[in-house]
Motif scaffolding. Structure first.
Motif, PDB file in Angstrom:
ATOM      1  N   UNK A 178     -34.748   4.697  39.220  1.00  0.00           N
ATOM      2  CA  UNK A 178     -35.782   4.983  38.218  1.00  0.00           C
ATOM      3  C   UNK A 178     -36.841   3.880  38.215  1.00  0.00           C
ATOM      4  N   UNK A 179     -37.987   4.200  37.674  1.00  0.00           N
ATOM      5  CA  UNK A 179     -39.020   3.200  37.426  1.00  0.00           C
ATOM      6  C   UNK A 179     -38.884   2.718  35.992  1.00  0.00           C
ATOM      7  N   UNK A 193     -39.915   1.609  28.636  1.00  0.00           N
ATOM      8  CA  UNK A 193     -40.168   2.948  29.163  1.00  0.00           C
ATOM      9  C   UNK A 193     -39.635   3.112  30.583  1.00  0.00           C
ATOM     10  N   UNK A 194     -39.090   4.286  30.859  1.00  0.00           N
ATOM     11  CA  UNK A 194     -38.549   4.550  32.199  1.00  0.00           C
ATOM     12  C   UNK A 194     -38.879   5.970  32.630  1.00  0.00           C
ATOM     13  N   UNK A 195     -39.146   6.117  33.929  1.00  0.00           N
ATOM     14  CA  UNK A 195     -39.351   7.425  34.544  1.00  0.00           C
ATOM     15  C   UNK A 195     -38.153   7.710  35.427  1.00  0.00           C
ATOM     16  N   UNK A 206     -39.700  11.009  31.004  1.00  0.00           N
ATOM     17  CA  UNK A 206     -39.950   9.632  30.582  1.00  0.00           C
ATOM     18  C   UNK A 206     -39.159   9.386  29.304  1.00  0.00           C
ATOM     19  N   UNK A 207     -38.461   8.252  29.299  1.00  0.00           N
ATOM     20  CA  UNK A 207     -37.611   7.903  28.172  1.00  0.00           C
ATOM     21  C   UNK A 207     -38.105   6.618  27.506  1.00  0.00           C
ATOM     22  N   UNK A 208     -37.853   6.516  26.217  1.00  0.00           N
ATOM     23  CA  UNK A 208     -38.028   5.289  25.445  1.00  0.00           C
ATOM     24  C   UNK A 208     -36.653   4.671  25.271  1.00  0.00           C
TER      25      UNK A 208
END
Length: 337
Positions: A178-179, A193-195, A206-208
């Motif tokens: 993931x990014x 934040x992650x993609x 996209x997650x918080x």
């Protein structure tokens, strides 16, 4: 001309020696068992596309091992990968990146190991680290380079997705590539934040804080993501989706290999498609999602007010003050009121 009879010559020569200090490089794309990297030394990919060395982000006083585009390609230093995101060093000259016990390892100014590729050691391997023109740092057996890499940075991205790399899921070891955004422009530690790839569908999420989903790309239809209509205008990237028994992932290549472009999970919570403009010496934003900062989950933090038509976007309701004034002025609003 007699230097002894001209008092201006020697100071001028000394000035030139300092002002024209040459760029220090190991002169190769490889860190081998008998070499190391410290201070201002760098390694440069064979085609002079990427460079690896110590860098200091923004206004930080800390140093990190990172990778950026070579200065002849992108004039503004743009970090695309960071090794020691959570464990910086304070003195780059007494810190050292080298091969140790079959791994690429970073030792700080106290000679303490603070980052490693973390592989099971094998003294029989002639291990070396090679920086490729694609921006992939590869640890390999130097005695047989044709074998699969022992480790590669493409499997452990930071906030940037480069052409040829994968963002997806390994079904063998259950690893999610993931990014993850930086905490701020001055701090490359993993941010909020992650993609990542949806494990059940061919779409990105996209997650918080890796827990609350606030955006989806929509499913892949073979050409674009259904909720990213801007991709219909995309003449830059060639995307492909792969799913088999071993892994599921997206990757992409450039239609024109001379174009320099990348995806970034920004510290403001947006995934951005950026292309370098040589005419303006700046990154051109092709598209970003979510479209506005106010659509990013908790962008202004607890009790913060977001207005997409104002600058900055975040404001304090009457009677409230930021929890961290320093963060607020650095445009890091997630701490809220």
């Amino acid at each position: 001309m007699d230097v002894r009879n001209n008092p201006w010559i020697m100071p001028f020569v000394i000035f030139l020696c300092f002002s024209l200090k040459p760029h220090v490089s190991l002169g190769a794309d490889t860190i081998s068992a008998n070499s190391s990297l410290s201070g201002d030394q760098t390694v440069v990919s064979a085609g002079k596309v990427f460079e690896l060395g110590f860098f200091k982000p923004g206004n930080s006083s800390n140093y990190y091992i990172g990778m950026w585009y070579y200065r002849d390609k992108v004039s503004a230093q743009t970090i695309v990968w960071v090794a020691n995101r959570e464990t910086p060093v304070s003195d780059r000259f007494s810190s050292e990146l080298r091969i140790s016990d079959g791994n690429l390892a970073l030792f700080n100014e106290s000679k303490i190991l603070i980052w490693s590729t973390n592989l099971s050691s094998s003294s029989s391997r002639s291990v070396e680290a090679v920086l490729g023109n694609d921006g992939n740092l590869v640890l390999r057996d130097g005695s047989n380079p044709s074998l699969s890499p022992l480790w590669q940075s493409f499997d452990f991205p930071a906030d940037t997705w480069l052409p040829g790399a994968k963002v997806g899921l390994s079904k063998i070891n259950n690893r999610n590539t993931r990014l993850i955004s930086w905490k701020s422009k001055d701090n490359p530690a993993p941010g909020l934040f992650s993609l990542e790839l949806d494990p059940n569908q061919s779409q990105y999420l996209i997650f918080w804080k890796r827990s609350i989903q606030y955006w989806t790309s929509g499913e892949w239809n073979g050409q674009i993501f259904s909720l990213v209509p801007e991709m219909r205008l995309n003449y830059i990237y060639n995307f492909s989706y792969v799913s088999n028994d071993n892994e599921s992932y997206f990757t992409y290549s450039m239609y024109n290999s001379t174009v320099i472009s990348r995806f970034v999970m920004d510290d403001g919570g947006q995934i951005q498609q950026q292309t370098w403009s040589a005419s303006t010496n700046a990154w051109f934003l092709f598209w970003s999602q979510p479209k506005t900062q106010c659509e990013v989950y908790a962008y202004c933090g607890a009790f913060g007010s977001c207005n997409a038509k104002s600058q900055p976007f975040c404001d304090c309701p009457r009677g409230f003050n930021p929890n961290s004034t320093g963060d607020w002025y650095s445009e890091v609003f997630s701490g809220g009121m």
